[in-house]
Structure formats: structure tokens, C-alpha cells
Design a protein around this motif. Structure first.
Motif, PDB file in Angstrom:
ATOM      1  N   PHE A 125       7.480  -3.248 -11.958  1.00 33.83           N
ATOM      2  CA  PHE A 125       6.619  -3.905 -12.721  1.00 33.83           C
ATOM      3  C   PHE A 125       7.108  -3.366 -14.334  1.00 33.83           C
ATOM      4  CE2 PHE A 125       3.998  -3.173  -9.008  1.00 33.83           C
ATOM      5  CZ  PHE A 125       3.617  -4.401  -8.737  1.00 33.83           C
ATOM      6  N   ALA A 126       8.222  -2.808 -14.692  1.00 36.73           N
ATOM      7  CA  ALA A 126       8.658  -2.651 -15.694  1.00 36.73           C
ATOM      8  C   ALA A 126       8.932  -3.993 -16.632  1.00 36.73           C
ATOM      9  CB  ALA A 126       9.940  -1.483 -15.830  1.00 36.73           C
ATOM     10  N   PRO A 127       8.629  -4.006 -17.804  1.00 35.45           N
ATOM     11  CA  PRO A 127       8.409  -2.675 -18.641  1.00 35.45           C
ATOM     12  C   PRO A 127       6.849  -2.149 -18.879  1.00 35.45           C
ATOM     13  CG  PRO A 127       8.768  -4.509 -20.356  1.00 35.45           C
ATOM     14  CD  PRO A 127       8.973  -5.219 -18.829  1.00 35.45           C
ATOM     15  N   MET A 128       6.163  -3.196 -18.227  1.00 35.80           N
ATOM     16  CA  MET A 128       4.706  -2.869 -17.900  1.00 35.80           C
ATOM     17  C   MET A 128       4.426  -1.348 -17.522  1.00 35.80           C
ATOM     18  SD  MET A 128       1.257  -4.850 -16.916  1.00 35.80           S
ATOM     19  CE  MET A 128       1.788  -5.000 -15.160  1.00 35.80           C
ATOM     20  N   HIS A 129       4.836  -0.988 -16.385  1.00 30.01           N
ATOM     21  CA  HIS A 129       4.860   0.289 -16.108  1.00 30.01           C
ATOM     22  C   HIS A 129       6.015   0.659 -15.106  1.00 30.01           C
ATOM     23  CE1 HIS A 129       2.165  -0.687 -12.557  1.00 30.01           C
ATOM     24  NE2 HIS A 129       2.847  -0.213 -12.172  1.00 30.01           N
ATOM     25  N   TRP A 130       6.257   2.139 -15.012  1.00 32.19           N
ATOM     26  CA  TRP A 130       7.298   2.532 -13.938  1.00 32.19           C
ATOM     27  C   TRP A 130       6.434   3.579 -13.059  1.00 32.19           C
ATOM     28  CZ3 TRP A 130       8.492   1.399 -19.039  1.00 32.19           C
ATOM     29  CH2 TRP A 130       9.856   0.635 -19.056  1.00 32.19           C
ATOM     30  N   THR A 131       6.587   3.617 -11.984  1.00 34.89           N
ATOM     31  CA  THR A 131       6.001   4.712 -11.162  1.00 34.89           C
ATOM     32  C   THR A 131       7.067   5.707 -10.905  1.00 34.89           C
ATOM     33  OG1 THR A 131       4.344   3.100  -9.839  1.00 34.89           O
ATOM     34  CG2 THR A 131       4.821   5.191  -8.951  1.00 34.89           C
ATOM     35  N   LEU A 132       6.742   6.853 -11.278  1.00 30.29           N
ATOM     36  CA  LEU A 132       7.671   8.031 -10.968  1.00 30.29           C
ATOM     37  C   LEU A 132       7.080   9.195 -10.138  1.00 30.29           C
ATOM     38  CD1 LEU A 132       8.346   8.573 -14.914  1.00 30.29           C
ATOM     39  CD2 LEU A 132       9.844   6.982 -13.366  1.00 30.29           C
ATOM     40  N   ALA A 133       7.920  10.066  -9.482  1.00 26.44           N
ATOM     41  CA  ALA A 133       7.265  11.069  -8.711  1.00 26.44           C
ATOM     42  C   ALA A 133       8.215  12.320  -9.239  1.00 26.44           C
ATOM     43  CB  ALA A 133       7.714  10.717  -7.189  1.00 26.44           C
ATOM     44  N   ASP A 134       7.374  13.505  -9.167  1.00 28.65           N
ATOM     45  CA  ASP A 134       8.081  14.665  -9.487  1.00 28.65           C
ATOM     46  C   ASP A 134       8.686  15.242  -8.137  1.00 28.65           C
ATOM     47  OD1 ASP A 134       6.228  16.105  -7.704  1.00 28.65           O
ATOM     48  OD2 ASP A 134       5.159  16.788  -9.219  1.00 28.65           O
ATOM     49  N   PRO A 135       9.513  16.271  -8.144  1.00 26.17           N
ATOM     50  CA  PRO A 135      10.271  16.764  -7.136  1.00 26.17           C
ATOM     51  C   PRO A 135       9.571  17.101  -5.679  1.00 26.17           C
ATOM     52  CG  PRO A 135      10.875  17.999  -9.204  1.00 26.17           C
ATOM     53  CD  PRO A 135       9.653  17.123  -9.524  1.00 26.17           C
ATOM     54  N   GLU A 136       8.311  17.223  -5.962  1.00 27.04           N
ATOM     55  CA  GLU A 136       7.305  17.376  -4.635  1.00 27.04           C
ATOM     56  C   GLU A 136       6.587  16.014  -4.353  1.00 27.04           C
ATOM     57  OE1 GLU A 136       4.947  20.817  -4.833  1.00 27.04           O
ATOM     58  OE2 GLU A 136       6.805  22.425  -5.035  1.00 27.04           O
ATOM     59  N   GLY A 137       6.827  15.051  -4.993  1.00 27.13           N
ATOM     60  CA  GLY A 137       6.341  13.735  -4.555  1.00 27.13           C
ATOM     61  C   GLY A 137       4.967  13.289  -5.467  1.00 27.13           C
ATOM     62  N   ASN A 138       4.563  14.167  -6.211  1.00 23.92           N
ATOM     63  CA  ASN A 138       3.294  13.811  -6.954  1.00 23.92           C
ATOM     64  C   ASN A 138       3.554  12.625  -7.837  1.00 23.92           C
ATOM     65  OD1 ASN A 138       1.688  16.039  -5.867  1.00 23.92           O
ATOM     66  ND2 ASN A 138       3.078  17.221  -6.915  1.00 23.92           N
ATOM     67  N   GLU A 139       2.781  11.667  -8.022  1.00 16.61           N
ATOM     68  CA  GLU A 139       3.347  10.556  -8.758  1.00 16.61           C
ATOM     69  C   GLU A 139       2.285  10.204 -10.029  1.00 16.61           C
ATOM     70  OE1 GLU A 139       2.898   6.794  -6.515  1.00 16.61           O
ATOM     71  OE2 GLU A 139       4.485   7.771  -4.891  1.00 16.61           O
ATOM     72  N   VAL A 140       3.151   9.562 -10.979  1.00 17.62           N
ATOM     73  CA  VAL A 140       2.642   9.232 -12.253  1.00 17.62           C
ATOM     74  C   VAL A 140       3.012   7.797 -12.441  1.00 17.62           C
ATOM     75  CG1 VAL A 140       4.599  10.307 -13.605  1.00 17.62           C
ATOM     76  CG2 VAL A 140       2.490   9.730 -14.917  1.00 17.62           C
ATOM     77  N   ASP A 141       2.238   7.028 -13.319  1.00 17.83           N
ATOM     78  CA  ASP A 141       2.710   5.726 -13.817  1.00 17.83           C
ATOM     79  C   ASP A 141       2.823   5.969 -15.311  1.00 17.83           C
ATOM     80  OD1 ASP A 141       2.397   4.551 -11.433  1.00 17.83           O
ATOM     81  OD2 ASP A 141       0.238   3.594 -11.597  1.00 17.83           O
ATOM     82  N   LEU A 142       4.159   5.612 -15.675  1.00 16.18           N
ATOM     83  CA  LEU A 142       4.254   5.600 -17.184  1.00 16.18           C
ATOM     84  C   LEU A 142       4.305   4.216 -17.593  1.00 16.18           C
ATOM     85  CD1 LEU A 142       5.352   7.795 -19.181  1.00 16.18           C
ATOM     86  CD2 LEU A 142       7.645   6.705 -18.747  1.00 16.18           C
ATOM     87  N   ALA A 143       3.260   3.849 -18.600  1.00 18.35           N
ATOM     88  CA  ALA A 143       2.953   2.579 -18.900  1.00 18.35           C
ATOM     89  C   ALA A 143       2.973   2.297 -20.442  1.00 18.35           C
ATOM     90  CB  ALA A 143       1.393   2.339 -18.562  1.00 18.35           C
TER      91      ALA A 143
END
Length: 226
Positions: free
Chosen positions: A202-220
Motif C-alpha cells: 500500500f506504499a506510499p500510503m502506508h507501510w506495515t512494519l514489525a519490531d524484532p518480536e513481531g509487534n506491528e505498526v503502520d507507518l502512514a
């Protein structure tokens, strides 16, 4: 870009984030989702108070009021027309005036530091989940999927309709809004810090990222949104 003035009936003209950014006099500002943000490096509290006073004078004259967040050395200003929860020509006009007021006081803007965030909850039954979190947080329902602090002091919560839950995904994650020109660098920094890109479809509207333990964030960003 030219937008129309207020009509005789007092109605405002809605504008898109792209139209806002294409306008002159708004270099201090960045649209994050549907809200225009400016962050001013006041240097000291007294200067911040002076700028807030001038913003208050301008807002009262315009009959249009921003949200302001004053700290010891920084001032954040947010503009959106809450009746529509979108940007309008009233926001554009006031943004220009606020920028002029800051310049007159010698207060620099730092557009690269603007950011916002919200909690996001995946749900099968959006209405029931929203009702629960409104009760817990003392929030109220906004639109079809959001809940928000009625005083606007705390982060909103977006309850996202899901037909099928993706296996391995946390049901609660964070959405972070950043300036569109900062997004790719922020993604790269997150990966360098040990994270990973879950999807960039969905970039550049948003990227879905995960930290080293799998917790997710959408950077929008605002790009690709109405």
C-alpha cells in the motif's frame, strides 16, 4: 492552486492534502492523514506564549480555531475543519497567517519533526468493540470506525473492520503518521534498528512494519488518501 473564498452562506470549501501542499505560504506545514500540523521551535516558554497569543487573536478574528500544544521550547499547531473532519480553505488561510506570525516573532518551523499516532484495533464487530473502548477510556464515537477523546487531548483509536483475522498478527497495533517526504527514511531506520517490512503493497500510503518480536505498526502518509 486556487481555492474559493468563503461563500455568502458561510460554507467552506474542502481541499485535499495535495491541494494544501501545492498552495503557497504553507512551507511550515505537513498534512498527516487529514490534519495539517506545524511544529515551531520557540526556544523558550515566553516566546511560545507570545506566539500562542497571536494565534489566538488570528483564530478569533477568523472564527476558526486550531489545536495548540505548548511545551517549554516547542509549540505544535494542528488545523482541521472538525465539522467535516477534513481540510478546508479556512484551514489554509489560517495556516498562512500563523506562519506569518511565527516569522514575525523569529520562530522557526521544523516540518520534519511533525508526527502523530493512534491505536488501531482489529475487530469483527466494530460497534461492540467501539462501545467497550469508549466506556473504558471515556471516549466518544466519531464516524463509522473511530473513537476519540471528547477534549482532543489524547490519541484516538481506530477500530478496523476485519472479515478474517490474519494469523500471527496482534489485534492491537499503532498507526503512525509522518510527513510524506520522511516516510521512506523512517522505514529504512526502522529496518536498520532490527525491524522488518511486513508489507509495502500500500506504499506510499502506508507501510506495515514489525519490531524484532513481531509487534506491528503502520507507518502512514497522506499520499493516496482522499
Amino acid at each position: 492552486m486556487s481555492v474559493g473564498p468563503l461563500s455568502m452562506s458561510g460554507m467552506v470549501v474542502q481541499i485535499t492534502p495535495e491541494q494544501f501542499h501545492d498552495s503557497e505560504g504553507v512551507a511550515d506545514w505537513r498534512v498527516l492523514w487529514s490534519v495539517a500540523f506545524a511544529l515551531y521551535r520557540t526556544g523558550d516558554f515566553a516566546t511560545g506564549v507570545k506566539l500562542v497569543a497571536e494565534i489566538g487573536r488570528l483564530a478569533e478574528a477568523a472564527g476558526h480555531h486550531p489545536d495548540v500544544n505548548l511545551r517549554a521550547t516547542v509549540l505544535e499547531v494542528r488545523l482541521v475543519t472538525k465539522e467535516h473532519w477534513s481540510l478546508t480553505d479556512a484551514d489554509l488561510a489560517l495556516a498562512r497567517q500563523i506562519s506569518d506570525a511565527a516569522a514575525a516573532l523569529g520562530v522557526p518551523a521544523d516540518p520534519s519533526a511533525t508526527r502523530t499516532w493512534e491505536f488501531a484495533i482489529d475487530a469483527y464487530d466494530v460497534d461492540r468493540v467501539r462501545a467497550f473502548w469508549c466506556a473504558v477510556l471515556g471516549y466518544e464515537m466519531v464516524g463509522d470506525s473511530d473513537i476519540a477523546d471528547p477534549d482532543g487531548l489524547y490519541p484516538p483509536v481506530f477500530v478496523q473492520q476485519m472479515d478474517v483475522m490474519r494469523e500471527g498478527r496482534n489485534r492491537i497495533h499503532i498507526d503512525v503518521g509522518v510527513p510524506h517526504e520522511q516516510a521512506e527514511a523512517r522505514v529504512a531506520a526502522a529496518v536498520a534498528a532490527g525491524g522488518r517490512i511486513v508489507t509495502d503493497r500500500f506504499a506510499p500510503m502506508h507501510w506495515t512494519l514489525a519490531d524484532p518480536e513481531g509487534n506491528e505498526v503502520d507507518l502512514a502518509t497522506w499520499v493516496g488518501r482522499d
